[in-house]
Design a protein around this motif. Structure first.
Motif, PDB file in Angstrom:
ATOM      1  N   ALA A 157       7.818  -9.659  -8.754  1.00 45.40           N
ATOM      2  CA  ALA A 157       8.360 -10.199  -7.511  1.00 45.40           C
ATOM      3  C   ALA A 157       9.139  -9.154  -6.731  1.00 45.40           C
ATOM      4  N   ASN A 158       9.718  -8.171  -7.424  1.00 43.35           N
ATOM      5  CA  ASN A 158      10.501  -7.159  -6.721  1.00 43.35           C
ATOM      6  C   ASN A 158       9.660  -5.943  -6.338  1.00 43.35           C
ATOM      7  N   GLY A 159       8.348  -6.042  -6.506  1.00 47.60           N
ATOM      8  CA  GLY A 159       7.463  -4.965  -6.064  1.00 47.60           C
ATOM      9  C   GLY A 159       7.189  -3.902  -7.089  1.00 47.60           C
ATOM     10  N   GLN A 160       7.856  -3.944  -8.228  1.00 49.70           N
ATOM     11  CA  GLN A 160       7.583  -2.949  -9.254  1.00 49.70           C
ATOM     12  C   GLN A 160       6.204  -3.189  -9.853  1.00 49.70           C
ATOM     13  N   ILE A 161       5.617  -2.129 -10.349  1.00 51.53           N
ATOM     14  CA  ILE A 161       4.307  -2.245 -10.971  1.00 51.53           C
ATOM     15  C   ILE A 161       4.408  -1.703 -12.385  1.00 51.53           C
ATOM     16  N   GLY A 162       3.948  -2.453 -13.382  1.00 49.20           N
ATOM     17  CA  GLY A 162       3.950  -1.965 -14.751  1.00 49.20           C
ATOM     18  C   GLY A 162       2.567  -2.064 -15.335  1.00 49.20           C
ATOM     19  N   TYR A 163       1.959  -0.928 -15.659  1.00 54.15           N
ATOM     20  CA  TYR A 163       0.624  -0.937 -16.240  1.00 54.15           C
ATOM     21  C   TYR A 163       0.710  -0.790 -17.746  1.00 54.15           C
ATOM     22  N   LEU A 164      -0.124  -1.512 -18.457  1.00 57.37           N
ATOM     23  CA  LEU A 164      -0.182  -1.362 -19.894  1.00 57.37           C
ATOM     24  C   LEU A 164      -1.423  -0.580 -20.283  1.00 57.37           C
ATOM     25  N   SER A 165      -2.501  -0.808 -19.588  1.00 53.05           N
ATOM     26  CA  SER A 165      -3.735  -0.088 -19.857  1.00 53.05           C
ATOM     27  C   SER A 165      -4.647  -0.277 -18.665  1.00 53.05           C
ATOM     28  N   GLU A 166      -5.504   0.682 -18.414  1.00 51.89           N
ATOM     29  CA  GLU A 166      -6.420   0.539 -17.290  1.00 51.89           C
ATOM     30  C   GLU A 166      -7.468  -0.534 -17.568  1.00 51.89           C
ATOM     31  N   SER A 167      -7.636  -0.907 -18.820  1.00 53.32           N
ATOM     32  CA  SER A 167      -8.693  -1.860 -19.142  1.00 53.32           C
ATOM     33  C   SER A 167      -8.185  -3.103 -19.866  1.00 53.32           C
ATOM     34  N   LEU A 168      -6.878  -3.287 -19.911  1.00 53.45           N
ATOM     35  CA  LEU A 168      -6.324  -4.387 -20.686  1.00 53.45           C
ATOM     36  C   LEU A 168      -5.371  -5.226 -19.855  1.00 53.45           C
ATOM     37  N   SER A 169      -5.532  -6.517 -19.909  1.00 52.06           N
ATOM     38  CA  SER A 169      -4.564  -7.412 -19.278  1.00 52.06           C
ATOM     39  C   SER A 169      -3.811  -8.131 -20.378  1.00 52.06           C
ATOM     40  N   ILE A 170      -2.512  -8.181 -20.239  1.00 55.52           N
ATOM     41  CA  ILE A 170      -1.642  -8.695 -21.300  1.00 55.52           C
ATOM     42  C   ILE A 170      -0.307  -9.070 -20.683  1.00 55.52           C
ATOM     43  N   PRO A 171       0.415 -10.039 -21.229  1.00 52.71           N
ATOM     44  CA  PRO A 171       1.724 -10.362 -20.636  1.00 52.71           C
ATOM     45  C   PRO A 171       2.693  -9.188 -20.707  1.00 52.71           C
ATOM     46  N   GLU A 172       3.531  -9.070 -19.680  1.00 52.75           N
ATOM     47  CA  GLU A 172       4.638  -8.129 -19.768  1.00 52.75           C
ATOM     48  C   GLU A 172       5.448  -8.500 -21.004  1.00 52.75           C
ATOM     49  N   PHE A 173       6.012  -7.512 -21.688  1.00 56.86           N
ATOM     50  CA  PHE A 173       6.659  -7.777 -22.966  1.00 56.86           C
ATOM     51  C   PHE A 173       7.813  -8.777 -22.838  1.00 56.86           C
TER      52      PHE A 173
ATOM     53  N   SER B 159       9.730   4.935  -6.071  1.00 57.73           N
ATOM     54  CA  SER B 159      11.124   5.120  -5.654  1.00 57.73           C
ATOM     55  C   SER B 159      12.087   4.304  -6.511  1.00 57.73           C
ATOM     56  N   GLN B 160      11.638   3.151  -7.038  1.00 57.11           N
ATOM     57  CA  GLN B 160      12.520   2.325  -7.853  1.00 57.11           C
ATOM     58  C   GLN B 160      12.827   2.960  -9.212  1.00 57.11           C
ATOM     59  N   LEU B 161      12.128   4.023  -9.549  1.00 58.75           N
ATOM     60  CA  LEU B 161      12.379   4.733 -10.799  1.00 58.75           C
ATOM     61  C   LEU B 161      13.222   5.988 -10.587  1.00 58.75           C
ATOM     62  N   LEU B 162      13.566   6.278  -9.340  1.00 56.54           N
ATOM     63  CA  LEU B 162      14.235   7.538  -9.014  1.00 56.54           C
ATOM     64  C   LEU B 162      15.720   7.328  -8.758  1.00 56.54           C
ATOM     65  N   PRO B 163      16.552   8.266  -9.202  1.00 57.79           N
ATOM     66  CA  PRO B 163      18.000   8.124  -8.984  1.00 57.79           C
ATOM     67  C   PRO B 163      18.373   8.391  -7.528  1.00 57.79           C
ATOM     68  N   ASN B 164      19.285   7.592  -7.025  1.00 57.91           N
ATOM     69  CA  ASN B 164      19.864   7.827  -5.691  1.00 57.91           C
ATOM     70  C   ASN B 164      18.837   7.846  -4.565  1.00 57.91           C
ATOM     71  N   PHE B 165      17.773   7.075  -4.748  1.00 56.71           N
ATOM     72  CA  PHE B 165      16.816   6.954  -3.643  1.00 56.71           C
ATOM     73  C   PHE B 165      17.287   5.811  -2.762  1.00 56.71           C
ATOM     74  N   GLU B 166      17.867   6.156  -1.630  1.00 58.87           N
ATOM     75  CA  GLU B 166      18.477   5.143  -0.772  1.00 58.87           C
ATOM     76  C   GLU B 166      17.806   5.050   0.589  1.00 58.87           C
ATOM     77  N   SER B 167      16.719   5.774   0.765  1.00 59.26           N
ATOM     78  CA  SER B 167      16.065   5.772   2.073  1.00 59.26           C
ATOM     79  C   SER B 167      15.376   4.433   2.311  1.00 59.26           C
ATOM     80  N   LYS B 168      15.831   3.685   3.298  1.00 60.11           N
ATOM     81  CA  LYS B 168      15.197   2.433   3.671  1.00 60.11           C
ATOM     82  C   LYS B 168      14.150   2.662   4.752  1.00 60.11           C
TER      83      LYS B 168
END
Length: 332
Positions: free
Chosen positions: A18-34, A223-232
């Motif tokens: 919902a917050n726009g982040q993307i988490g991949y587990l595998s290019e060929s696997l679908s599975i619940p986020e942990f 950008s959500q993984l980077l420190p002090n990224f404040e550019s809107k």
């Protein structure tokens, strides 16, 4: 699986939360986020589904990937785990889980040292060819995947024995914290991301500017993984404003302003390294989210066959060449 409102939620890798982040587990696997494996049973209770099918699926993907010494230790640790879940008698399971704990800690320590070596082996793009750095990152990727599988075995073992033990746990969370520090540091290097006075230095060498022009929709996932990224602000505008402008005449004395600007175009190896590291960061964050949920919330272990079969139904191997499925999660 259902959320608090009774709505069915499909949870896939390549998951856009919902917050726009993307988490991949595998290019060929679908599975619940942990962390989504902890689900509401009713308004008062939350349960952690017995996620053995997830561990078995990931082991099938990673059991032959990486250095032979590590793979040998990984298979041994996995055997301890697989043997332990075959017993229902607590008195028999306890020593089996203790053996698993020893093997898992030993493997995690080995992998932590090896990942630190990969971290040191990565060099500035100004020093070595990108293909050399790519080999380092791909080797690191294999070993981080095994770290994640090992952590899941460890978590499963603890949860099935005494899920309340997570309230006192510091070891597993520390593994995640240290690993994330390495991965996010490498990602910043690959992206040519640097800060000055705790703010993003707007230098056109950063891969972020290239991505802004060719694939702007993924910028937030980095950008959500980077420190002090404040550019809107849209980074494309930042690049345009840094350009040189001049007045030109065209046609019947029509006057125009022409803006000449530039940003560095990375090669495909750099882009691949950035994607790999981004996806690894979200995987580790997802494991850490599960650990934090177990540490800070009241959760019960749910080994029921119904829940296990429901979880199995969410695990899918996609056809070769297909794109990862994307679905919204109800959790940020």
């Amino acid at each position: 699986m259902e959320d608090e409102k009774g709505k069915k939620t499909q949870l896939f890798v390549g998951l856009r939360k919902a917050n726009g982040q993307i988490g991949y587990l595998s290019e060929s696997l679908s599975i619940p986020e942990f962390f989504e494996m902890v689900r509401p049973l009713d308004h008062q209770e939350r349960v952690l589904v017995d996620f053995a099918p997830v561990i078995e699926t990931l082991h099938a993907l990673h059991k032959d990937a990486g250095d032979q010494t590590v793979i040998s230790k990984y298979k041994s640790m996995y055997s301890y785990w697989h043997d332990s879940i075959s017993y229902s008698d607590f008195r028999i399971r306890l020593p089996k889980c203790e053996s698993l704990s020893v093997a898992a800690n030993e493997l995690l320590a080995t992998l932590e040292d090896r990942i630190a070596e990969h971290r040191r082996a990565y060099k500035s793009r100004r020093i070595v060819e990108s293909s050399e750095n790519l080999r380092v990152i791909l080797a690191l990727e294999k070993e981080v995947n095994i770290v994640i599988d090992t952590l899941l075995c460890f978590i499963h073992s603890k949860a099935s024995l005494e899920i309340a033990s997570f309230k006192r746990d510091v070891v597993l969370g520390e593994y995640c914290r240290r690993l994330l520090a390495v991965l996010e540091g490498l990602l910043a290097q690959v992206l040519d991301y640097s800060t000055y006075n705790d703010r993003f230095k707007l230098e056109n060498d950063s891969l972020l500017f290239h991505l802004a022009f060719v694939e702007n929709c993924v910028i937030d996932s980095y950008s959500q993984l980077l420190p002090n990224f404040e550019s809107k602000e849209d980074l494309r505008l930042v690049v345009l404003r840094s350009g040189n402008s001049c007045e030109v005449t065209h046609g019947h004395n029509d006057r125009y302003m022409e803006v000449v600007t530039r940003y560095r175009v990375p090669d495909q190896n750099e882009l691949k390294m950035a994607r790999v590291l981004r996806d690894l960061c979200y995987k580790v964050r997802s494991v850490n989210g599960l650990i934090n949920t177990l540490k800070h919330e009241v959760v019960r272990w749910d080994p029921s066959e119904h829940s296990i079969e429901e979880l199995k139904g969410l695990i899918r191997l996609a056809p070769p060449g297909s794109k990862p499925l994307i679905a919204l999660s109800g959790r940020g």
